[in-house]
Design an enzyme around this catalytic site. Structure first.
Site, PDB file in Angstrom:
ATOM      1  N   GLN A 186       2.488  -6.346   5.029  1.00  0.00           N
ATOM      2  CA  GLN A 186       2.665  -5.837   3.683  1.00  0.00           C
ATOM      3  C   GLN A 186       4.121  -6.064   3.281  1.00  0.00           C
ATOM      4  O   GLN A 186       4.991  -5.943   4.135  1.00  0.00           O
ATOM      5  CB  GLN A 186       2.329  -4.358   3.606  1.00  0.00           C
ATOM      6  CG  GLN A 186       0.910  -4.020   4.021  1.00  0.00           C
ATOM      7  CD  GLN A 186       0.534  -2.576   3.639  1.00  0.00           C
ATOM      8  OE1 GLN A 186       1.275  -1.836   3.000  1.00  0.00           O
ATOM      9  NE2 GLN A 186      -0.676  -2.199   4.084  1.00  0.00           N
ATOM     10  N   ASN A 188     -12.388  -1.156  -0.596  1.00  0.00           N
ATOM     11  CA  ASN A 188     -11.642  -1.858   0.457  1.00  0.00           C
ATOM     12  C   ASN A 188     -12.226  -1.473   1.811  1.00  0.00           C
ATOM     13  O   ASN A 188     -12.502  -0.297   2.070  1.00  0.00           O
ATOM     14  CB  ASN A 188     -10.170  -1.423   0.425  1.00  0.00           C
ATOM     15  CG  ASN A 188      -9.422  -1.842   1.689  1.00  0.00           C
ATOM     16  OD1 ASN A 188      -9.115  -3.017   1.888  1.00  0.00           O
ATOM     17  ND2 ASN A 188      -9.155  -0.892   2.588  1.00  0.00           N
ATOM     18  N   GLU A 189     -12.432  -2.451   2.659  1.00  0.00           N
ATOM     19  CA  GLU A 189     -12.920  -2.205   4.021  1.00  0.00           C
ATOM     20  C   GLU A 189     -14.014  -1.125   4.026  1.00  0.00           C
ATOM     21  O   GLU A 189     -13.923  -0.119   4.736  1.00  0.00           O
ATOM     22  CB  GLU A 189     -11.768  -1.851   4.967  1.00  0.00           C
ATOM     23  CG  GLU A 189     -10.787  -2.994   5.095  1.00  0.00           C
ATOM     24  CD  GLU A 189      -9.828  -2.909   6.292  1.00  0.00           C
ATOM     25  OE1 GLU A 189      -9.772  -1.869   6.960  1.00  0.00           O
ATOM     26  OE2 GLU A 189      -9.148  -3.926   6.552  1.00  0.00           O
ATOM     27  N   TYR A 229      -6.144  -9.423  11.293  1.00  0.00           N
ATOM     28  CA  TYR A 229      -4.786  -9.194  11.786  1.00  0.00           C
ATOM     29  C   TYR A 229      -4.656  -9.765  13.191  1.00  0.00           C
ATOM     30  O   TYR A 229      -5.617  -9.766  13.965  1.00  0.00           O
ATOM     31  CB  TYR A 229      -4.483  -7.692  11.856  1.00  0.00           C
ATOM     32  CG  TYR A 229      -4.270  -7.056  10.496  1.00  0.00           C
ATOM     33  CD1 TYR A 229      -3.032  -7.119   9.872  1.00  0.00           C
ATOM     34  CD2 TYR A 229      -5.310  -6.385   9.847  1.00  0.00           C
ATOM     35  CE1 TYR A 229      -2.825  -6.526   8.623  1.00  0.00           C
ATOM     36  CE2 TYR A 229      -5.110  -5.793   8.595  1.00  0.00           C
ATOM     37  CZ  TYR A 229      -3.860  -5.872   7.995  1.00  0.00           C
ATOM     38  OH  TYR A 229      -3.657  -5.290   6.768  1.00  0.00           O
ATOM     39  N   GLU A 260      -5.839  -9.340   3.400  1.00  0.00           N
ATOM     40  CA  GLU A 260      -5.011  -8.660   4.414  1.00  0.00           C
ATOM     41  C   GLU A 260      -4.940  -9.580   5.613  1.00  0.00           C
ATOM     42  O   GLU A 260      -5.975  -9.913   6.211  1.00  0.00           O
ATOM     43  CB  GLU A 260      -5.592  -7.305   4.796  1.00  0.00           C
ATOM     44  CG  GLU A 260      -5.436  -6.275   3.700  1.00  0.00           C
ATOM     45  CD  GLU A 260      -5.798  -4.855   4.124  1.00  0.00           C
ATOM     46  OE1 GLU A 260      -5.624  -4.509   5.316  1.00  0.00           O
ATOM     47  OE2 GLU A 260      -6.266  -4.107   3.252  1.00  0.00           O
ATOM     48  N   GLU A 290       0.849  -1.198   0.000  1.00  0.00           N
ATOM     49  CA  GLU A 290       0.000   0.000   0.000  1.00  0.00           C
ATOM     50  C   GLU A 290       0.884   1.248   0.000  1.00  0.00           C
ATOM     51  O   GLU A 290       2.061   1.189   0.390  1.00  0.00           O
ATOM     52  CB  GLU A 290      -0.855  -0.063   1.279  1.00  0.00           C
ATOM     53  CG  GLU A 290      -1.769   1.123   1.486  1.00  0.00           C
ATOM     54  CD  GLU A 290      -2.775   0.892   2.618  1.00  0.00           C
ATOM     55  OE1 GLU A 290      -2.610  -0.070   3.396  1.00  0.00           O
ATOM     56  OE2 GLU A 290      -3.720   1.693   2.712  1.00  0.00           O
TER      57      GLU A 290
HETATM   58  O1  AHR Z   1      -2.696  -2.857   6.188  1.00  0.00           O
HETATM   59  C1  AHR Z   1      -2.974  -1.703   6.899  1.00  0.00           C
HETATM   60  C2  AHR Z   1      -4.452  -1.329   6.865  1.00  0.00           C
HETATM   61  O2  AHR Z   1      -5.182  -2.301   7.523  1.00  0.00           O
HETATM   62  C3  AHR Z   1      -5.088  -1.240   5.510  1.00  0.00           C
HETATM   63  O3  AHR Z   1      -4.885  -0.021   4.890  1.00  0.00           O
HETATM   64  C4  AHR Z   1      -6.539  -1.431   5.830  1.00  0.00           C
HETATM   65  O4  AHR Z   1      -7.246  -2.006   4.754  1.00  0.00           O
HETATM   66  C5  AHR Z   1      -6.519  -2.289   7.072  1.00  0.00           C
HETATM   67  O5  AHR Z   1      -7.327  -1.789   8.060  1.00  0.00           O
END
Ligand code: AHR
Length: 502
Positions: free
Chosen positions: A354, A172-173, A249, A305, A25
């Site tokens: 990332q 996205n999101e 995450y 992600e 990103e």
């Molecule tokens: O990867 C960091 C962020 O995490 C991304 O921009 C977003 O899509 C997610 O919340």
């Protein structure tokens, strides 16, 4: 004793290479400095792409790269990133540190990076703050061969031939940074926007469309988006939704606090790995909802992600999400990739967050120096699963280990076969104890080991630095004995291993 039985006659589906995808990103030093440098930086590059980074990533056989975001995607206006660099708009990156984004890395540069990596392209469009027309014109700019305003503009900007867009994310999101929408609203917007993401040349491979899926355990989102979009999908020859995403995450101490990347105790080790294993439940439960609408599994789940998200390194810009990467990250990667392999009937793509200098990165850079992280080596070993057939493997006799309220099985595995070679990937989740294992192959042949490698360290906090770049690395694994169809092996504590036999 833990026992693994491998039945190579029982194939369980293809592991799509795209499960081993990457995400980059416009965030911190991920693209600028990490992947892309200025001609006057003194860092060796080809058309701006760092040679050291591209060479290292090529060894991972990166199948697909997702860009430009993340949250950045729903604020990105692609026209700002084309044409002569001196004329490109400078803007504030409001999501990530409020720094100036000069748009010097845009569509042409992304496509050049993917060309150098030899990977597929996954472009994420702007539904949150962009218009339908803007999205449609981006597709036309990138993919149309004939005469049209956007194709002519691309040619004027120096690229005669259209590029191939393999995957296109429609927002996205969008439940969060992509517009704070509720699922019904997003699903209707998805239906509208994706209508104009057209395959302008019917003879070419179709653009695969990725619909924004849930955050972690938001099952309501999955149900509603599937309900609103699926009937619509079915009517079309080429589905209007090819993938539904999922983002998850691992934050050992939760979203607010997160937790240090390098300073943790044994209990936090197990807490982190326990939270990693949660991915399995998420895929199961979101998958079950998808099955209700799509029992034939036409729509792939794209976990585009995932990875660890710790408190950023002290002294660095908190908006840059720069974190170190220890043996614990290697375990998170190994466990998660085994989970994806085992769910290859539904998980068709995944992109770790990332690639360089951001979150659970493969590579870290400092000026002209570059180091490989423990996670890098896991992706290097696991690349053998790409495009292979998952084969049946059953673990028995595995103890749960842990501390406090955090317990995990001591070992996880997945096994695949490609070109007659069986790849077994194993993780020993114990912070302290080696694991003796018995592996039994049920096939009627003389097995022999082709190669065996391991990433491990006696210190669970171990990581690489620019001063000590090879503290943790992939090494040859020797602690096994294979006789006939049986193998005995000992996996050291804190380890990720691959053993390949034929
Ligand atoms: O990867 C960091 C962020 O995490 C991304 O921009 C977003 O899509 C997610 O919340």
């Amino acid at each position: 004793m833990a026992k693994l039985v491998i039945n190579d006659a029982k194939k369980q589906g293809r592991i799509e290479p795209e499960i081993y995808g990457q995400f980059s990103e416009h965030l911190g030093r991920g693209i600028y400095e990490g992947l892309f440098v200025t001609e006057d930086s003194g860092i060796e590059n080809v058309n701006g792409m760092r040679t050291d980074v591209v060479e290292a990533l090529k060894e991972l056989e990166v199948p697909v790269l997702r860009w430009p975001g993340g949250c950045f995607a729903d604020e990105y206006h692609w026209m700002d990133g084309i044409g002569p660099k001196e004329n490109r708009k400078r803007m504030i990156n409001t999501n990530w540190g409020g720094v100036v984004e000069d748009n010097s890395f845009g569509t042409h540069e992304f496509m050049e990076l993917c060309r150098q990596l030899g990977c597929k392209t996954y472009v994420n469009g702007n539904l949150g703050s962009g218009t339908v027309q803007e999205m449609a014109e981006w597709i036309e700019y990138m993919t149309f061969e004939g005469v049209s305003p956007m194709a002519d503009l691309r040619k004027k900007n120096g690229h005669e031939e259209p590029w191939k867009v393999d995957y296109f994310g429609v927002g996205n999101e969008n439940w969060g940074c992509g517009g704070n929408m509720n699922p019904e609203h997003y699903a209707n917007e998805y239906r509208r926007y994706q209508t104009f993401v057209k395959n302008l040349d019917e003879d070419k491979d179709q653009i695969q469309k990725v619909c924004c899926g849930a955050n972690v355990d938001d099952y309501y989102w999955t149900k509603d988006v599937m309900k609103t979009c699926f009937a619509h999908v079915e009517k079309k020859k080429h589905g209007n939704m090819d993938y539904l995403s999922l983002h998850y995450y691992v934050h050992p101490e939760g979203w607010e606090i997160k937790g240090s990347a390098t300073d943790f105790d044994e209990e936090v080790w197990y807490k982190t790995l326990s939270k990693t294993l949660y991915m399995d439940e998420l895929i199961e439960r979101h998958g079950t909802i998808m099955d209700r609408f799509d029992p034939l599994k036409k729509i792939g789940m794209s976990v585009d992600e995932w990875g660890t998200w710790f408190t950023c390194e002290p002294g660095t810009n908190p908006g840059f999400l720069y974190q170190q990467n220890t043996v614990r990250d290697a375990l998170v990667a190994g466990i998660t990739l085994n989970i994806f392999n085992k769910h290859c009937d539904r998980v068709k793509m995944a992109c770790i967050a990332q690639t360089v200098n951001v979150l659970q990165a493969m590579l870290l850079t400092e000026g002209e120096k570059m180091i490989k992280t423990p996670t890098y080596y896991v992706f290097h070993m696991y690349r053998h699963h790409q495009g292979a057939d998952l084969i049946s493997s059953e673990l028995t006799g595995v103890e749960d280990i842990g501390m406090g309220e955090w317990y995990v099985p001591q070992v996880t595995e997945s096994v695949s076969e490609k070109d007659g070679i069986i790849t077994i990937t194993l993780n020993n989740l114990s912070a302290t104890d080696a694991l003796h294992m018995d592996v039994q192959f049920t096939g009627d042949r003389d097995y022999e080991v082709v190669e065996a490698n391991i990433v491990t360290h006696q210190d669970m906090h171990a990581y690489n630095t620019f001063e000590e770049p090879e503290n943790v690395k992939e090494e040859t694994f020797k602690d096994y004995k294979l006789e006939g169809g049986r193998m005995k092996l000992t996996l050291p504590a804190c380890s990720v291993a691959e053993i390949r036999v034929k």
